[in-house]
Design a protein around this motif. Structure first.
Motif, PDB file in Angstrom:
ATOM      1  N   VAL A   6       0.861  -1.174   0.000  1.00 40.01           N
ATOM      2  CA  VAL A   6       0.000   0.000   0.000  1.00 40.01           C
ATOM      3  C   VAL A   6       0.899   1.224   0.000  1.00 40.01           C
ATOM      4  CG1 VAL A   6      -1.788   1.269   1.229  1.00 40.01           C
ATOM      5  CG2 VAL A   6      -1.809  -1.235   1.233  1.00 40.01           C
ATOM      6  N   LEU A   7       0.777   2.052  -1.048  1.00 44.61           N
ATOM      7  CA  LEU A   7       1.636   3.222  -1.198  1.00 44.61           C
ATOM      8  C   LEU A   7       0.917   4.495  -0.776  1.00 44.61           C
ATOM      9  CD1 LEU A   7       3.308   2.534  -4.678  1.00 44.61           C
ATOM     10  CD2 LEU A   7       4.128   1.902  -2.401  1.00 44.61           C
ATOM     11  N   ASN A   8       1.629   5.347  -0.085  1.00 41.68           N
ATOM     12  CA  ASN A   8       1.116   6.660   0.296  1.00 41.68           C
ATOM     13  C   ASN A   8       1.059   7.534  -0.955  1.00 41.68           C
ATOM     14  OD1 ASN A   8       0.924   9.378   1.215  1.00 41.68           O
ATOM     15  ND2 ASN A   8       1.739   8.783   3.204  1.00 41.68           N
ATOM     16  N   PRO A   9      -0.110   8.030  -1.349  1.00 39.51           N
ATOM     17  CA  PRO A   9      -0.207   8.807  -2.591  1.00 39.51           C
ATOM     18  C   PRO A   9       0.458  10.175  -2.515  1.00 39.51           C
ATOM     19  CG  PRO A   9      -2.314   8.786  -1.453  1.00 39.51           C
ATOM     20  CD  PRO A   9      -1.428   7.843  -0.707  1.00 39.51           C
ATOM     21  N   PHE A  10       0.887  10.597  -1.326  1.00 37.89           N
ATOM     22  CA  PHE A  10       1.573  11.882  -1.196  1.00 37.89           C
ATOM     23  C   PHE A  10       3.043  11.779  -1.564  1.00 37.89           C
ATOM     24  CE2 PHE A  10       4.133  14.611   1.740  1.00 37.89           C
ATOM     25  CZ  PHE A  10       3.954  15.800   1.049  1.00 37.89           C
ATOM     26  N   ASP A  11       3.710  10.719  -1.096  1.00 34.45           N
ATOM     27  CA  ASP A  11       5.151  10.612  -1.341  1.00 34.45           C
ATOM     28  C   ASP A  11       5.589   9.244  -1.862  1.00 34.45           C
ATOM     29  OD1 ASP A  11       4.899   9.016   0.892  1.00 34.45           O
ATOM     30  OD2 ASP A  11       5.971  10.370   2.249  1.00 34.45           O
ATOM     31  N   GLN A  12       4.630   8.356  -2.132  1.00 38.33           N
ATOM     32  CA  GLN A  12       4.877   7.018  -2.676  1.00 38.33           C
ATOM     33  C   GLN A  12       5.636   6.110  -1.711  1.00 38.33           C
ATOM     34  OE1 GLN A  12       3.126   6.774  -5.478  1.00 38.33           O
ATOM     35  NE2 GLN A  12       2.815   8.986  -5.283  1.00 38.33           N
ATOM     36  N   SER A  13       5.693   6.476  -0.436  1.00 38.74           N
ATOM     37  CA  SER A  13       6.301   5.597   0.557  1.00 38.74           C
ATOM     38  C   SER A  13       5.366   4.433   0.847  1.00 38.74           C
ATOM     39  CB  SER A  13       6.600   6.360   1.848  1.00 38.74           C
ATOM     40  OG  SER A  13       5.393   6.840   2.439  1.00 38.74           O
ATOM     41  N   VAL A  14       5.924   3.327   1.366  1.00 40.87           N
ATOM     42  CA  VAL A  14       5.129   2.146   1.668  1.00 40.87           C
ATOM     43  C   VAL A  14       4.442   2.327   3.014  1.00 40.87           C
ATOM     44  CG1 VAL A  14       5.168  -0.334   2.070  1.00 40.87           C
ATOM     45  CG2 VAL A  14       6.630   0.656   0.305  1.00 40.87           C
ATOM     46  N   SER A 158     -11.038  -2.405  -0.193  1.00 37.39           N
ATOM     47  CA  SER A 158     -10.154  -2.125  -1.317  1.00 37.39           C
ATOM     48  C   SER A 158      -8.711  -2.479  -0.962  1.00 37.39           C
ATOM     49  CB  SER A 158     -10.242  -0.642  -1.680  1.00 37.39           C
ATOM     50  OG  SER A 158      -9.169  -0.268  -2.534  1.00 37.39           O
ATOM     51  N   ALA A 159      -7.964  -2.895  -1.972  1.00 35.21           N
ATOM     52  CA  ALA A 159      -6.542  -3.184  -1.772  1.00 35.21           C
ATOM     53  C   ALA A 159      -5.753  -1.932  -1.435  1.00 35.21           C
ATOM     54  CB  ALA A 159      -5.971  -3.830  -3.034  1.00 35.21           C
ATOM     55  N   MET A 160      -6.351  -0.757  -1.637  1.00 39.06           N
ATOM     56  CA  MET A 160      -5.683   0.497  -1.306  1.00 39.06           C
ATOM     57  C   MET A 160      -5.882   0.886   0.150  1.00 39.06           C
ATOM     58  SD  MET A 160      -6.769   2.530  -4.757  1.00 39.06           S
ATOM     59  CE  MET A 160      -6.160   4.095  -4.128  1.00 39.06           C
ATOM     60  N   THR A 161      -6.896   0.334   0.802  1.00 36.29           N
ATOM     61  CA  THR A 161      -7.218   0.739   2.181  1.00 36.29           C
ATOM     62  C   THR A 161      -7.474  -0.471   3.081  1.00 36.29           C
ATOM     63  OG1 THR A 161      -9.463   1.106   1.312  1.00 36.29           O
ATOM     64  CG2 THR A 161      -8.111   3.061   1.700  1.00 36.29           C
ATOM     65  N   PRO A 162      -6.585  -1.448   3.099  1.00 36.28           N
ATOM     66  CA  PRO A 162      -6.844  -2.652   3.896  1.00 36.28           C
ATOM     67  C   PRO A 162      -6.846  -2.403   5.394  1.00 36.28           C
ATOM     68  CG  PRO A 162      -4.594  -2.681   3.074  1.00 36.28           C
ATOM     69  CD  PRO A 162      -5.283  -1.536   2.394  1.00 36.28           C
ATOM     70  N   LEU A 163      -6.130  -1.363   5.851  1.00 37.89           N
ATOM     71  CA  LEU A 163      -6.110  -1.079   7.288  1.00 37.89           C
ATOM     72  C   LEU A 163      -7.499  -0.699   7.799  1.00 37.89           C
ATOM     73  CD1 LEU A 163      -2.760   0.934   7.578  1.00 37.89           C
ATOM     74  CD2 LEU A 163      -3.163  -1.472   8.136  1.00 37.89           C
ATOM     75  N   CYS A 164      -8.338  -0.161   6.926  1.00 39.65           N
ATOM     76  CA  CYS A 164      -9.703   0.180   7.336  1.00 39.65           C
ATOM     77  C   CYS A 164     -10.537  -1.080   7.513  1.00 39.65           C
ATOM     78  CB  CYS A 164     -10.340   1.120   6.323  1.00 39.65           C
ATOM     79  SG  CYS A 164      -9.528   2.743   6.266  1.00 39.65           S
ATOM     80  N   GLY A 165     -10.279  -2.095   6.693  1.00 38.46           N
ATOM     81  CA  GLY A 165     -10.942  -3.378   6.903  1.00 38.46           C
ATOM     82  C   GLY A 165     -10.565  -3.967   8.248  1.00 38.46           C
ATOM     83  N   GLN A 166      -9.292  -3.840   8.612  1.00 40.24           N
ATOM     84  CA  GLN A 166      -8.850  -4.329   9.910  1.00 40.24           C
ATOM     85  C   GLN A 166      -9.504  -3.565  11.054  1.00 40.24           C
ATOM     86  OE1 GLN A 166      -7.528  -7.477   9.137  1.00 40.24           O
ATOM     87  NE2 GLN A 166      -6.444  -6.958  11.000  1.00 40.24           N
ATOM     88  N   ALA A 167      -9.738  -2.265  10.860  1.00 40.68           N
ATOM     89  CA  ALA A 167     -10.375  -1.460  11.908  1.00 40.68           C
ATOM     90  C   ALA A 167     -11.778  -1.974  12.206  1.00 40.68           C
ATOM     91  CB  ALA A 167     -10.413   0.013  11.489  1.00 40.68           C
ATOM     92  N   PHE A 168     -12.520  -2.341  11.171  1.00 35.20           N
ATOM     93  CA  PHE A 168     -13.860  -2.898  11.377  1.00 35.20           C
ATOM     94  C   PHE A 168     -13.786  -4.250  12.084  1.00 35.20           C
ATOM     95  CE2 PHE A 168     -15.157   0.222   8.213  1.00 35.20           C
ATOM     96  CZ  PHE A 168     -16.436   0.559   8.632  1.00 35.20           C
ATOM     97  N   GLU A 169     -12.846  -5.082  11.678  1.00 33.19           N
ATOM     98  CA  GLU A 169     -12.728  -6.385  12.323  1.00 33.19           C
ATOM     99  C   GLU A 169     -12.357  -6.250  13.798  1.00 33.19           C
ATOM    100  OE1 GLU A 169      -9.653 -10.070  12.118  1.00 33.19           O
ATOM    101  OE2 GLU A 169     -10.714  -9.653  10.238  1.00 33.19           O
ATOM    102  N   LYS A 170     -11.446  -5.345  14.116  1.00 32.70           N
ATOM    103  CA  LYS A 170     -11.038  -5.155  15.510  1.00 32.70           C
ATOM    104  C   LYS A 170     -12.198  -4.671  16.375  1.00 32.70           C
ATOM    105  CE  LYS A 170      -6.164  -4.167  14.511  1.00 32.70           C
ATOM    106  NZ  LYS A 170      -5.127  -3.114  14.488  1.00 32.70           N
ATOM    107  N   ALA A 171     -13.042  -3.826  15.793  1.00 31.29           N
ATOM    108  CA  ALA A 171     -14.148  -3.260  16.573  1.00 31.29           C
ATOM    109  C   ALA A 171     -15.304  -4.237  16.739  1.00 31.29           C
ATOM    110  CB  ALA A 171     -14.638  -1.969  15.910  1.00 31.29           C
TER     111      ALA A 171
END
Length: 463
Positions: A6-14, A158-171
């Motif tokens: 997952v790349l940061n669209p601001f600076d392309q960092s991982v 989305s493959a661009m925002t998988p951390l948000c999927g994890q947030a729902f699972e954790k909650a």
């Protein structure tokens, strides 16, 4: 196992490395969701409401971290990510507030010798395919009512925002009944195979029109329903009696908020000839005042686009409109020599109705504008689209707004507002903008089935 970066669209960092599910892990997660459903739907509605509220408390505890992760993954300014977190709770809490009245059995009028009522039964396991542009608001429209109704949920974010999927699972995935919400990461092929499993009883998809067609075909083969929230080419009409300053400020915000990456962004504007030149002048002033930069900094008012591939597509569309006679008053090209996916607010005047800029969803901060003679011409041009998600009418006359709303072929029609969802109202589209509804009491109906209870209380009389 396959992985994605997952790349940061601001600076392309991982931002993170993400491991994709295999058919084996997907099967295990589906089995866990089935066990959760069998326990969950047998709980009382009051108990499900209590546990969903507990999940919302957990979500709020990590809200600041989740907002920052949204910005890092898809680029919206942090203030907008924080607002998304708050709007998440507004929607969730509204759906909780109406769950009791909506999901309780409906008792029919008395009929001698019979008991009749209508039950709202859960479907089973809901597969939610969520998009990246509003990574909390899109899935919450499905997940919270699905849980309240007694379903379990598999969330493929989305493959661009998988951390948000994890947030729902954790909650929500680790309440008293574990496995209620499970985040999955799967290829299109593995997802299609998953949808063929008879334990999947409903699919909710947010994405492109073409993606929606594929979902409809796949679910039709399984004889299950699908909710489709697809594209929009949302028009605004500035009528002769509009408050021009108010209309300009709100329409520009409706086009540029979240860098225009919303299915209900304002994507085309029809301005009464009386206001046309003044509208363009004022809109240009507002649009050139946006500050593009690091989305984690407070002074930034527009972040980068989430997808780098969008930059040449938007440039080509603006260039084509210019070749067709349109005037580009500001923007139109990506920021030069920038590591970020920046596309500045773009105002385009005198755009022909047949131009792709007026017909195809841009999903970027572009505002195409043309003059109209009055209500009739505006109405015809607004309806001249294959999509029908939202439309807005900017007028001080409620009768005019109501008259136009009756003829506009859109799921939502606004007066003096745009780019907003009220959870008390059903969110639905017309034509190729989708099918089904989320939010309001109708959002519960899509996630339940009706069961008729028809009990004879004595043995007298015919059948």
């Amino acid at each position: 196992m396959a992985s994605l970066k997952v790349l940061n669209p601001f600076d392309q960092s991982v931002v993170c490395d993400w491991t994709m599910d295999t058919p084996k892990t997907l099967a295990a997660k589906l089995g866990s969701a089935e066990k959760a459903y069998q326990k969950w739907h047998r709980l009382s509605l009051d108990e499900r409401i209590r546990q969903v509220r507990e999940g919302l408390k957990r979500f709020r505890a990590s809200g600041a971290e989740t907002a920052r992760q949204i910005t890092q993954q898809m680029g919206k300014p942090l203030a907008q990510s924080e607002r998304e977190v708050e709007t998440f709770f507004e929607r969730a809490e509204y759906m909780v507030s109406i769950a009791k009245d909506t999901l309780s059995p409906e008792i029919l009028p008395h009929k001698e010798g019979f008991l009749r009522r209508i039950e709202h039964r859960p479907l089973g396991i809901v597969l939610n395919l969520a998009a990246w542009n509003y990574p909390l608001l899109i899935p919450v429209n499905v997940i919270v009512p699905a849980l309240l109704a007694g379903n379990a949920v598999l969330l493929k974010h989305s493959a661009m925002t998988p951390l948000c999927g994890q947030a729902f699972e954790k909650a929500f995935g680790h309440l008293d009944v574990p496995g209620l919400v499970t985040a999955i990461s799967a290829t299109h092929e593995d997802t299609a195979r998953l949808m063929k499993d008879p334990r999947i009883t409903y699919v909710a998809f947010t994405g492109s029109v073409e993606g929606g067609r594929k979902m409809a075909q796949q679910t039709a083969a399984q004889l299950i329903d699908v909710g489709l929230e697809l594209g929009g080419k949302d028009p605004a009409y500035v009528a002769e009696d509009a408050d021009l300053d108010f209309a300009v400020a709100n329409i520009v915000d409706g086009a540029c908020y979240n860098a225009g990456q919303s299915c209900c962004s304002v994507e085309r504007v029809y301005v009464h000839r009386r206001h046309y030149d003044a509208f363009l002048q004022r809109a240009q002033g507002v649009m050139t005042a946006y500050r593009l930069g690091d989305p984690l900094k407070s002074e930034t008012t527009m972040g980068p686009l989430a997808q780098r591939a969008a930059l040449p597509r938007l440039e080509a569309r603006v260039a084509k409109a210019r070749a067709q006679g349109a005037r580009v008053l500001c923007g139109g090209k990506r920021l030069p020599k920038s590591r970020g996916n920046f596309f500045p607010p773009t105002l385009v005047a005198d755009v022909p109705q047949a131009a792709s800029l007026m017909q195809e969803e841009s999903f970027g901060p572009i505002l195409p504008v043309r003059a109209v003679a009055g209500d009739d011409e505006a109405l015809a041009l607004m309806n001249d689209s294959s999509m029908g998600l939202t439309a807005s009418v900017w007028t001080q006359d409620p009768a005019r707004a109501d008259r136009l709303a009756g003829a506009l072929e859109f799921g939502t029609v606004y007066q003096n507002r745009c780019d907003y969802l009220d959870p008390a109202l059903p969110w639905s589209g017309a034509r190729q903008s989708g099918q089904g509804s989320t939010l309001s009491r109708f959002g519960f109906y899509a996630l339940t089935r009706r069961q008729s209870i028809h009990f004879r209380q004595n043995k007298k009389g015919a059948c």
